[in-house]
Design an enzyme around this catalytic site. Structure first.
Site, PDB file in Angstrom:
ATOM      1  N   ASP A   1      -9.584  -5.200   8.108  1.00  0.00           N
ATOM      2  CA  ASP A   1      -8.490  -6.347   8.816  1.00  0.00           C
ATOM      3  C   ASP A   1      -9.099  -6.947  10.140  1.00  0.00           C
ATOM      4  OD1 ASP A   1      -5.563  -4.892   7.799  1.00  0.00           O
ATOM      5  OD2 ASP A   1      -7.351  -3.487   7.666  1.00  0.00           O
TER       6      ASP A   1
ATOM      7  N   THR B   1      -9.235  -6.016  -4.549  1.00  0.00           N
ATOM      8  CA  THR B   1     -10.143  -6.334  -3.404  1.00  0.00           C
ATOM      9  C   THR B   1     -11.299  -5.358  -3.865  1.00  0.00           C
ATOM     10  OG1 THR B   1      -9.369  -5.051  -1.700  1.00  0.00           O
ATOM     11  CG2 THR B   1      -8.462  -6.955  -2.069  1.00  0.00           C
TER      12      THR B   1
ATOM     13  N   ARG C   1     -11.351  -9.702   8.779  1.00  0.00           N
ATOM     14  CA  ARG C   1     -10.653 -10.724   8.256  1.00  0.00           C
ATOM     15  C   ARG C   1     -10.214 -11.384   9.528  1.00  0.00           C
ATOM     16  NH1 ARG C   1      -7.569  -6.799   4.011  1.00  0.00           N
ATOM     17  NH2 ARG C   1      -8.936  -7.346   2.210  1.00  0.00           N
TER      18      ARG C   1
ATOM     19  N   ARG D   1       0.780  -1.244   0.046  1.00  0.00           N
ATOM     20  CA  ARG D   1      -0.122   0.116   0.145  1.00  0.00           C
ATOM     21  C   ARG D   1       0.905   1.278  -0.151  1.00  0.00           C
ATOM     22  NH1 ARG D   1      -2.176  -3.848   3.285  1.00  0.00           N
ATOM     23  NH2 ARG D   1      -4.299  -4.456   2.833  1.00  0.00           N
TER      24      ARG D   1
HETATM   25  P1  NAD Z   1      -9.646   1.485  -9.724  1.00  0.00           P
HETATM   26  O1  NAD Z   1      -8.361   1.571 -10.418  1.00  0.00           O
HETATM   27  O2  NAD Z   1     -10.228   0.270 -10.107  1.00  0.00           O
HETATM   28  O3  NAD Z   1     -10.253   2.886  -9.597  1.00  0.00           O
HETATM   29  C1  NAD Z   1      -9.844   3.978  -9.347  1.00  0.00           C
HETATM   30  C2  NAD Z   1     -10.745   4.982  -9.984  1.00  0.00           C
HETATM   31  O4  NAD Z   1     -10.049   6.256  -9.324  1.00  0.00           O
HETATM   32  C3  NAD Z   1     -10.533   5.128 -11.457  1.00  0.00           C
HETATM   33  O5  NAD Z   1     -11.884   5.008 -12.027  1.00  0.00           O
HETATM   34  C4  NAD Z   1      -9.865   6.447 -11.694  1.00  0.00           C
HETATM   35  O6  NAD Z   1     -10.590   6.798 -12.993  1.00  0.00           O
HETATM   36  C5  NAD Z   1     -10.214   7.220 -10.466  1.00  0.00           C
HETATM   37  N1  NAD Z   1      -9.272   8.379 -10.303  1.00  0.00           N
HETATM   38  C6  NAD Z   1      -8.217   8.278 -10.123  1.00  0.00           C
HETATM   39  N2  NAD Z   1      -7.681   9.715  -9.972  1.00  0.00           N
HETATM   40  C7  NAD Z   1      -8.708  10.392 -10.030  1.00  0.00           C
HETATM   41  C8  NAD Z   1      -9.098  11.717  -9.759  1.00  0.00           C
HETATM   42  N3  NAD Z   1      -7.953  12.599  -9.359  1.00  0.00           N
HETATM   43  N4  NAD Z   1     -10.369  12.346  -9.663  1.00  0.00           N
HETATM   44  C9  NAD Z   1     -11.232  11.305  -9.793  1.00  0.00           C
HETATM   45  N5  NAD Z   1     -11.180  10.173  -9.987  1.00  0.00           N
HETATM   46  C10 NAD Z   1      -9.971   9.639 -10.177  1.00  0.00           C
HETATM   47  O7  NAD Z   1      -8.782   1.236  -8.099  1.00  0.00           O
HETATM   48  P2  NAD Z   1      -9.774   0.404  -7.028  1.00  0.00           P
HETATM   49  O8  NAD Z   1      -9.444  -1.185  -6.968  1.00  0.00           O
HETATM   50  O9  NAD Z   1     -11.370   0.905  -7.183  1.00  0.00           O
HETATM   51  O10 NAD Z   1      -8.991   1.113  -5.741  1.00  0.00           O
HETATM   52  C11 NAD Z   1      -9.297   2.496  -5.483  1.00  0.00           C
HETATM   53  C12 NAD Z   1      -8.395   2.755  -4.195  1.00  0.00           C
HETATM   54  O11 NAD Z   1      -8.879   2.059  -2.899  1.00  0.00           O
HETATM   55  C13 NAD Z   1      -6.973   2.357  -4.260  1.00  0.00           C
HETATM   56  O12 NAD Z   1      -6.117   3.235  -3.652  1.00  0.00           O
HETATM   57  C14 NAD Z   1      -6.780   1.099  -3.400  1.00  0.00           C
HETATM   58  O13 NAD Z   1      -5.585   0.681  -2.788  1.00  0.00           O
HETATM   59  C15 NAD Z   1      -8.042   1.395  -2.228  1.00  0.00           C
HETATM   60  N6  NAD Z   1      -8.427   0.302  -1.592  1.00  0.00           N
HETATM   61  C16 NAD Z   1      -8.621   0.596   0.163  1.00  0.00           C
HETATM   62  C17 NAD Z   1      -9.112  -0.470   0.778  1.00  0.00           C
HETATM   63  C18 NAD Z   1      -9.222  -0.133   2.111  1.00  0.00           C
HETATM   64  O14 NAD Z   1      -9.194  -1.248   2.936  1.00  0.00           O
HETATM   65  N7  NAD Z   1      -9.104   0.917   2.372  1.00  0.00           N
HETATM   66  C19 NAD Z   1      -9.430  -1.686   0.221  1.00  0.00           C
HETATM   67  C20 NAD Z   1      -9.342  -1.882  -1.199  1.00  0.00           C
HETATM   68  C21 NAD Z   1      -8.956  -0.956  -2.132  1.00  0.00           C
END
Ligand code: NAD
Length: 310
Positions: free
Chosen positions: A148, A230, A151, A86
């Protein structure tokens, strides 16, 4: 209740799906820098909503469309590719948050809005969001180690042959590789874990506990390896957090928010009471000396990463 979701990738879509199924929200607005993607998601979700609760789902191409939102969820940004941590996303996603938050704040009521941060590295993005938004710390809430902890409860439930709902078990610290399983506070059906195991004649030796910790730490990596990203777990976690806020449930959730000042300022997850004002109190968990030092180490990693943003 109007909520907006910024970033409609795998996570944003799963969040919208889970939230629309709660019935506690009447309007969901989707924004993504890829407007076609957001519009397609709104169409698809709108069709799905016609089978369930009445909820208006729309996509907007300008931040003006999020006006009137009570809660804004930030799920935009790069996700982990297989093998990435991450923290590897730090600078990429700091740029995304720096782009988004000022635009969000120009279009919401700063006196009441709450922001839920999902983007990784979660705790550092919570710190950055709080700094850029200038909102009170309790109204910038990271999903933190909710996932977490879920999980951990799921794995424990299989070992103990008891429902996850009868297990109170928390993962605290960074939502990342340094997260800490708080064994000292685990409680099953009102009993301490060891007492429950004794009564049920279940053996949970140190080696098994270490394997459980390893599985909690590696869960996201395994899922990313198998399905590319995920989304279902985090979608459910966000909708649970949202329900807790909207219904003012005052449940204890392991969410992340900023605490401390100046050089001691950091965001990590601890058991916190969450209600309609956001995070209203933090519960100091019972910690062994190893857990205390692991938690301090975890906080240092988050703070160092925040200081290292380019
Ligand atoms: P993804 O690539 O499928 O989607 C990301 C989206 O963000 C895309 O549609 C993209 O166009 C958009 N985006 C990027 N920059 C942007 C901006 N400046 N303005 C508006 N939109 C923008 O990614 P994902 O799998 O959906 O993951 C998204 C985030 O969530 C990641 O950082 C991932 O690590 C995080 N995540 C967090 C957890 C958690 O427990 N906190 C769990 C899973 C994923």
């Amino acid at each position: 209740m109007k909520i907006s979701i910024i970033g409609i990738g795998s996570v944003g879509s799963a969040v919208a799906t889970a939230v629309k199924n709660t019935g506690v929200v009447h309007e969901i607005v989707l924004f993504d820098r890829d407007g076609i993607r957001a519009r397609a998601a709104a169409e698809d979700l709108g069709h799905a909503a016609s089978f369930g609760f009445d909820v208006k789902i729309s996509a907007v191409t300008s931040y003006r469309g999020i006006r009137g939102s009570d809660i804004v969820i930030i799920s935009a940004g790069a996700n982990q590719k297989p093998g990435e941590t991450r923290l590897d996303l730090l600078n990429k996603n700091a740029a995304v948050i720096s782009d988004i938050i000022p635009k969000v704040m120009n279009n919401v009521d700063a006196k009441k809005v709450k922001i839920i941060v999902v983007t990784n590295p979660l705790d550092v993005m919570v710190m950055l969001t709080q700094k850029l938004s200038k909102l009170p710390a309790g109204r910038v809430i990271g999903t933190g180690t909710m996932l977490d902890s879920a999980r951990l409860r799921t794995i424990l439930s299989r070992h103990l042959s008891v429902s996850t709902k009868s297990i109170c078990a928390h993962v605290i610290g960074e939502h990342g590789d340094s997260s800490v399983v708080n064994w000292s506070s685990v409680n099953v059906a009102g009993l301490q874990l060891d007492d429950f195991c004794r009564q049920m004649k279940i053996s949970l030796p140190a080696t098994t506990r270490n394997t459980i910790v390893h599985r909690v730490h590696n869960a996201a990596y395994e899922i990313i390896q198998g399905r590319g990203a995920t989304w279902d777990g985090i979608g459910a976690a966000v909708s649970d957090l949202l329900r807790c806020i909207i219904n003012d449930e005052k449940r204890v959730l392991t969410v992340s928010c900023v605490e401390g000042t100046d050089k001691n300022m950091v965001a990590v997850s601890l058991p916190r009471i969450v209600g309609k004002e956001g995070v209203v109190a933090t519960v100091k968990p019972k910690l062994s000396s190893e857990e205390s030092s692991a938690l301090r180490h975890s906080s240092k990693i988050v703070r160092k990463s925040y200081d290292g943003i380019n």
